[in-house]
Design an enzyme around this catalytic site. Structure first.
Site, mmCIF file in Angstrom:
data_model
loop_
_atom_site.group_PDB
_atom_site.id
_atom_site.type_symbol
_atom_site.label_atom_id
_atom_site.label_comp_id
_atom_site.label_asym_id
_atom_site.label_seq_id
_atom_site.Cartn_x
_atom_site.Cartn_y
_atom_site.Cartn_z
ATOM 1 N N ASN A 221 0.894 -1.173 0.000
ATOM 2 C CA ASN A 221 0.000 0.000 0.000
ATOM 3 C C ASN A 221 0.931 1.221 0.000
ATOM 4 O OD1 ASN A 221 -2.434 1.358 2.369
ATOM 5 N ND2 ASN A 221 -2.363 1.555 0.180
ATOM 6 N N ASN B 199 -1.443 1.742 7.199
ATOM 7 C CA ASN B 199 -0.134 1.479 6.584
ATOM 8 C C ASN B 199 0.700 2.757 6.572
ATOM 9 O OD1 ASN B 199 -0.550 -1.308 6.012
ATOM 10 N ND2 ASN B 199 -1.917 -0.710 4.349
ATOM 11 N N ASN C 174 -11.708 6.309 10.144
ATOM 12 C CA ASN C 174 -12.250 6.359 8.779
ATOM 13 C C ASN C 174 -13.231 5.183 8.619
ATOM 14 O OD1 ASN C 174 -10.343 4.310 8.743
ATOM 15 N ND2 ASN C 174 -9.377 4.931 6.848
ATOM 16 N N CYS D 21 -4.881 6.300 8.136
ATOM 17 C CA CYS D 21 -4.278 5.333 7.221
ATOM 18 C C CYS D 21 -3.303 4.461 8.024
ATOM 19 C CB CYS D 21 -3.532 6.085 6.107
ATOM 20 S SG CYS D 21 -2.671 4.974 4.988
ATOM 21 N N CYS E 297 -4.708 -2.545 3.465
ATOM 22 C CA CYS E 297 -5.305 -1.391 4.144
ATOM 23 C C CYS E 297 -5.224 -1.664 5.641
ATOM 24 C CB CYS E 297 -6.758 -1.220 3.697
ATOM 25 S SG CYS E 297 -7.601 0.143 4.511
ATOM 26 N N ASN F 145 -14.776 2.592 2.812
ATOM 27 C CA ASN F 145 -13.797 1.600 2.351
ATOM 28 C C ASN F 145 -14.488 0.240 2.435
ATOM 29 O OD1 ASN F 145 -11.247 3.329 2.178
ATOM 30 N ND2 ASN F 145 -11.982 3.783 4.242
ATOM 31 N N THR G 154 -6.072 0.269 8.400
ATOM 32 C CA THR G 154 -7.292 0.542 9.174
ATOM 33 C C THR G 154 -8.355 -0.500 8.824
ATOM 34 O OG1 THR G 154 -7.909 2.175 7.480
ATOM 35 C CG2 THR G 154 -6.945 3.027 9.528
ATOM 36 N N GLY G 155 -8.372 -0.935 7.548
ATOM 37 C CA GLY G 155 -9.340 -1.951 7.113
ATOM 38 C C GLY G 155 -9.110 -3.280 7.810
ATOM 39 N N ASN H 188 -6.055 10.402 -0.872
ATOM 40 C CA ASN H 188 -6.228 9.250 -1.758
ATOM 41 C C ASN H 188 -5.803 9.615 -3.184
ATOM 42 O OD1 ASN H 188 -7.368 7.375 0.174
ATOM 43 N ND2 ASN H 188 -9.171 8.710 0.206
ATOM 44 N N HIS I 163 -15.427 1.915 7.401
ATOM 45 C CA HIS I 163 -15.224 0.612 6.765
ATOM 46 C C HIS I 163 -16.522 -0.187 6.764
ATOM 47 C CE1 HIS I 163 -10.850 1.040 6.601
ATOM 48 N NE2 HIS I 163 -11.015 1.724 7.729
ATOM 49 N N GLU J 171 -10.532 0.514 -1.662
ATOM 50 C CA GLU J 171 -10.433 1.712 -0.827
ATOM 51 C C GLU J 171 -11.193 2.891 -1.418
ATOM 52 O OE1 GLU J 171 -6.867 3.225 0.854
ATOM 53 O OE2 GLU J 171 -5.979 1.231 1.009
ATOM 54 N N ARG J 172 -11.884 3.586 -0.541
ATOM 55 C CA ARG J 172 -12.502 4.856 -0.912
ATOM 56 C C ARG J 172 -11.425 5.771 -1.499
ATOM 57 N NH1 ARG J 172 -14.774 8.777 3.856
ATOM 58 N NH2 ARG J 172 -12.623 8.587 4.528
HETATM 59 N N1 LIG Z 1 -8.842 5.202 1.550
HETATM 60 C C1 LIG Z 1 -8.862 5.498 2.953
HETATM 61 C C2 LIG Z 1 -7.578 6.090 3.459
HETATM 62 C C3 LIG Z 1 -6.371 5.172 3.361
HETATM 63 C C4 LIG Z 1 -6.442 3.909 4.233
HETATM 64 C C5 LIG Z 1 -5.159 3.132 4.189
HETATM 65 N N2 LIG Z 1 -4.718 2.610 2.976
HETATM 66 C C6 LIG Z 1 -4.849 2.262 5.390
HETATM 67 O O1 LIG Z 1 -3.826 1.562 5.341
HETATM 68 O O2 LIG Z 1 -5.548 2.329 6.404
HETATM 69 C C7 LIG Z 1 -10.025 6.468 3.276
HETATM 70 O O3 LIG Z 1 -10.405 7.292 2.435
HETATM 71 O O4 LIG Z 1 -10.557 6.372 4.388
#
Ligand SMILES: N[C@@H](CCC[C@H](N)C(=O)O)C(=O)O
Length: 279
Positions: free
Chosen positions: A6, A70, A158, A68, A218, A191, A220-221, A59, A160, A209-210
């Site tokens: 990522n 990562n 964020n 984020c 991801c 996401n 946070t995912g 993004n 999910h 990802e959003r």
């Molecule tokens: N696309 C996400 C932000 C990035 C998340 C990331 N890649 C991670 O590792 O958590 C958003 O818009 O919330």
């Protein structure tokens, strides 16, 4: 730098200023693999009054995310190796809240980072997701494209939306990812994660990802997926779960005190100068 593939372009704003209006177009331009550098987006490492170091994430489409996972590990690696921080444990400010990171070294270099990601937020108004603001969304029927799948929604700073599938190979990532990410039930977008639970300590994970589309990982995912699995009785608190992402593995634990812990690699790809003409 990248965390399990990522990848983001990181700009150090400790000695450099960028105008606010330039950030979204810069993210779009650096992320473009044909005319820029090529990445999932842009991350700014900046001085902070609330923490030891600050992070902002944009993004690929120029939209700003609030957190984020990562990116946090990569920011921690950069901050420690560049001497922005001098202790192995320190705080990072994000728009989704402050977190604490601990770097693990091999020699002088940061190999892995553990991040205390704080508490997940589970009420609809916190995701945000339409409906009763105080309700949680756990295995809720989610009609989409003439079928009904079950969604569990978690915010890690964020949003999910997690969908459990019998096998990861059959996850409808390319078909439903782009539809669900901008579904009107998620007013700020979401996401989208498909997860196959192997057992209580192992799962496979794919993400749309959003603002960036399919990525290799991801952070946070992965945290949200483990929280969702526990809420659905598929995993347990206090037990570390190995999450297999396309780009590698993350180790996630949801503690009894409700904090989520993430451990994984952070890697530097290259450093350099980006020639940018913003017309
Ligand atoms: N696309 C996400 C932000 C990035 C998340 C990331 N890649 C991670 O590792 O958590 C958003 O818009 O919330």
């Amino acid at each position: 730098m990248h965390g399990l593939g990522n990848s983001y372009i990181y700009i150090d704003l400790f000695s450099f200023h960028l105008e606010e209006s330039k950030l979204a177009p810069l993210a779009i331009d650096v992320a473009n693999v044909n005319t820029g550098i090529g990445s999932d987006g842009l991350i700014l490492i900046h001085p902070s009054e609330k923490a030891d170091v600050g992070m902002r994430i944009f993004n690929k489409d120029g939209s700003e995310g609030k957190n984020c996972g990562n990116g946090l590990r990569c920011v921690a690696k950069y901050a420690y190796e560049q001497g922005i921080v001098t202790t192995k444990t320190f705080t990072i400010e994000t728009k989704g809240g402050n977190v604490t990171a601990e770097v693990h070294l091999i020699g002088e270099c940061v190999d892995e980072v553990t991040v205390d990601m704080g508490e997940p937020q589970l009420r609809r108004e916190q995701i945000p997701m339409l409906g009763n603001p105080n309700e949680r969304v756990i295995a809720e029927p989610f009609p989409i494209e003439e079928q009904s799948i079950e969604v569990t929604a978690v915010s890690m700073g964020n949003p999910h939306a997690i969908f459990f599938v019998p096998t990861i190979e059959q996850a409808p990532l390319s078909k439903l990812g782009p539809v669900i990410t901008s579904d009107q039930r998620f007013p700020e977008g979401v996401n989208v994660e498909f997860v196959e639970v192997v057992n209580k300590q192992e799962m496979h994970f794919r993400v749309w990802e959003r603002g960036s589309g399919i990525t290799q990982a991801c952070g946070t995912g992965a945290c949200a997926a483990v929280v969702a699995a526990i809420l659905n009785g598929l995993a347990e608190k206090e037990k570390e779960v190995c999450v297999h992402l396309s780009g590698g593995d993350l180790f996630i634990k949801w503690s009894k005190d409700s904090h989520v812990w993430m451990r994984g690699k952070a890697e530097t790809t290259a450093t350099g100068v980006f020639e940018w003409t913003n017309e």
